[in-house]
Design an enzyme around this catalytic site. Structure first.
Site, PDB file in Angstrom:
ATOM      1  N   ASP A 169       0.704  -1.281   0.097  1.00  0.00           N
ATOM      2  CA  ASP A 169      -0.062  -0.049  -0.033  1.00  0.00           C
ATOM      3  C   ASP A 169       0.854   1.294   0.123  1.00  0.00           C
ATOM      4  OD1 ASP A 169      -1.521  -2.115   0.794  1.00  0.00           O
ATOM      5  OD2 ASP A 169      -3.008  -1.165   1.906  1.00  0.00           O
ATOM      6  N   GLU A 392       1.194  -9.703  11.604  1.00  0.00           N
ATOM      7  CA  GLU A 392       1.133  -9.113  10.201  1.00  0.00           C
ATOM      8  C   GLU A 392       2.376  -8.941   9.670  1.00  0.00           C
ATOM      9  OE1 GLU A 392      -1.501  -5.831   7.503  1.00  0.00           O
ATOM     10  OE2 GLU A 392      -1.519  -5.722   9.958  1.00  0.00           O
TER      11      GLU A 392
END
Length: 422
Positions: A169, A392
């Site tokens: 991102d 994550e």
């Protein structure tokens, strides 16, 4: 790295914990990346989930990919998010995207690792998988051909039309194109990601304003592929997407041949993608890189995506010295940006942290191409997950846990690769 774990360490408890995360994040046919932060089915997260399930429940692994393809658009695109059930805790939801696919979804795609991983499920049990693979095969080919039609620039490189499409991102790859976007008129919106994770680990408001502006633009264009690419201020040639598509098509072609399925035109498509990969070679920096398709400006960023060249099946011997430099600088795996880059931020999403699933593709690819450091990447991934958990992503300098917890693809990577002996 200090205090290297013993080679004969017992990881059975971690294996059980990884399986528990996959089953805990299972929503019945699809898996969420983690509860709260990501409450829907994400495209490439789901593909990794299938690989994790395949280690103990192959039938469930197949259903993961089949559910993903149930949201495929008529054009061939498989969206990056499928909104199976409403969840007001996530933004931007289906109303913001305004898509009209068979399942409420986002309007962009993600790297097609599902194509490669479907061939692994087939290889794990050909008797169980042959019919299911054959049913998915035309859908998988249609998705690959969609990329070749709508996401290939004049140099032959695959580009993305939104940072989220790449899966990376807030990587520095997008900075130049993002600077060209004036997000005036984007209006008020309420982010939900920073309610789950500290803002220092997430993209900035500067980034998010532009993410939402691009979503609003796509919605206004009704997500029409031709109109979406035309005059788009964000069109960036991306090593992540190009290299993963190249590997996906290579795997799909080999499996299709072995299964006696129609592979017409695939050899030519592979040759075109291999040639197009050369457009991603930054001669000034001497590594694979992204560039802004609008002006040709390189990002000059040595990222973890740069090392996916081996996963794509390219030899790229020049990249080994770059991987060596990066591993010398970062003890805990391959960071998303080289630590010696001034833009490096050890804990901010894709501007520094190390990601288990990227390490897996880098390590596997390197080992397949005879690069000795591939096994070192696996060992370091094994150690950081064993020490700091199924989160994550990780701080590549300290190993500290970052981002969401109880994370599906980190658990899957442990079961399928990192937790195994080399």
């Amino acid at each position: 790295m200090t205090e290297t774990l013993a080679a004969d360490a017992d990881f059975s408890d971690r294996d059980a914990a990884a399986r528990a995360i996959l089953t805990g994040n299972d929503r019945g046919g699809y898996t969420v990346p983690t509860a709260g932060l990501y409450p829907y089915q994400w495209n490439w997260d789901s593909a990794f989930a299938s690989l994790g399930f395949a280690q103990f429940d192959l039938e469930r692994a197949w259903r993961e990919i089949e559910t993903l393809f149930s949201g495929q658009w008529e054009s061939g695109q498989v969206p990056h998010i499928l909104f199976h059930k409403p969840d007001p805790g996530y933004f931007p939801g289906p109303d913001v995207w305004g898509c009209t696919g068979p399942i409420p979804s986002s309007g962009i795609t993600q790297p097609p690792v599902a194509l490669s991983f479907a061939t692994r499920l087939l290889a794990a049990d050909p008797a169980l998988g042959a019919a299911r693979f054959a049913a998915l095969y035309p859908k998988m080919r249609k998705w690959a051909e969609w990329f070749l039609r709508w996401r290939r620039d004049e140099k032959g490189a695959i580009f993305v039309v939104h940072p989220w499409e790449s899966g990376r991102d807030n990587a520095p790859d997008w900075d130049n194109a993002m600077d060209a976007i004036d997000p005036q008129g984007v209006g008020y919106y309420e982010r939900r990601d920073t309610q789950h994770v500290d803002a220092s680990m997430r993209p900035t408001k500067y980034d998010y304003d532009r993410y939402i502006w691009l979503v609003q633009r796509g919605k206004a264009l009704e997500w029409d592929d031709a109109r979406l690419a035309q005059d788009n201020p964000f069109r960036v040639a991306d090593p992540t997407m190009h290299f993963i598509l190249l590997r996906a098509l290579r795997d799909l072609y080999a499996a299709g041949e072995a299964q006696g399925l129609d592979t017409a035109g695939m050899a030519e498509q592979l040759a075109e993608l291999e040639a197009g990969a050369q457009a991603l070679w930054n001669p000034g920096m001497g590594f694979y890189d992204s560039y802004n398709c609008a002006n040709g400006i390189w990002s000059n960023a040595l990222t973890n995506a740069s090392f996916l060249c081996w996963f794509a099946g390219l030899d790229a011997p020049e990249m080994a010295q770059h991987l060596s430099r990066v591993l010398d600088a970062a003890p805990y795996g391959v960071p998303s940006l080289a630590p010696f880059d001034p833009r490096f931020d050890a804990r901010r999403y894709w501007r520094g942290p190390t990601w288990g699933m990227m390490n897996m593709m880098i390590g596997e690819g390197a080992s397949e191409r005879g690069v000795a450091l591939g096994e070192e990447v696996r060992k370091r991934t094994r150690e950081v997950i064993a020490r700091y958990g199924f989160v994550e992503y990780f701080d590549p300098m300290t190993g500290a846990a970052a981002g969401g917890k109880a994370f599906t693809w980190t658990a899957a990577v442990w079961l399928a690769w990192a937790g195994k002996e080399g």
